[in-house]
Design a protein around this motif. Structure first.
Motif, mmCIF file in Angstrom:
data_model
loop_
_atom_site.group_PDB
_atom_site.id
_atom_site.type_symbol
_atom_site.label_atom_id
_atom_site.label_comp_id
_atom_site.label_asym_id
_atom_site.label_seq_id
_atom_site.Cartn_x
_atom_site.Cartn_y
_atom_site.Cartn_z
ATOM 1 N N CYS A 105 60.826 75.708 -24.421
ATOM 2 C CA CYS A 105 61.413 74.696 -23.541
ATOM 3 C C CYS A 105 61.993 73.542 -24.353
ATOM 4 N N ILE A 106 61.299 73.128 -25.385
ATOM 5 C CA ILE A 106 61.787 72.040 -26.237
ATOM 6 C C ILE A 106 63.073 72.463 -26.940
ATOM 7 N N ALA A 107 63.122 73.693 -27.406
ATOM 8 C CA ALA A 107 64.283 74.179 -28.152
ATOM 9 C C ALA A 107 65.494 74.421 -27.246
ATOM 10 N N ALA A 108 65.256 74.593 -25.968
ATOM 11 C CA ALA A 108 66.373 74.940 -25.051
ATOM 12 C C ALA A 108 67.354 73.802 -24.862
#
Length: 108
Positions: A105-108
């Motif tokens: 989610c953080i990388a998205a």
């Protein structure tokens, strides 16, 4: 929010801070592997993403070596900061699964 954070217990707080710091440090070391592998496969400069992170602290016009050096504290602060935040917020069960999902989610 995890039960450890809600309890107000000082030793429990130290546990999630320590766990988050360790997890963030591991993530800081391992998180560059995918982008480096993709850059190498494409024939791109594998350090370009690192230099871009350094531009958070120094200007884009700074030399590449300075941007690479500036990237170290930026990357460490972001990784360890997220590690501590996630350690405080995520459940204590299935930590690998929850951590992986949060990372995606953080990388998205």
């Amino acid at each position: 929010m995890s039960a450890d954070v809600q309890s107000g217990n000082e030793s429990a707080s130290l546990t999630w801070i320590t766990d988050g710091t360790v997890a963030g440090a591991v993530a800081a070391v391992l998180s560059g592997i995918p982008s480096t592998a993709i850059a190498l496969a494409r024939g791109d400069d594998p350090l370009e993403a690192t230099a871009a992170a350094g531009s958070i602290l120094v200007s884009d016009e700074s030399g590449k070596l300075l941007r690479l050096a500036a990237a170290v504290p930026v990357h460490a602060a972001l990784s360890i900061g997220w590690g501590v935040i996630l350690s405080a917020l995520l459940p204590r069960r299935s930590t690998i699964e929850w951590g992986a999902a949060a990372g995606l989610c953080i990388a998205a």
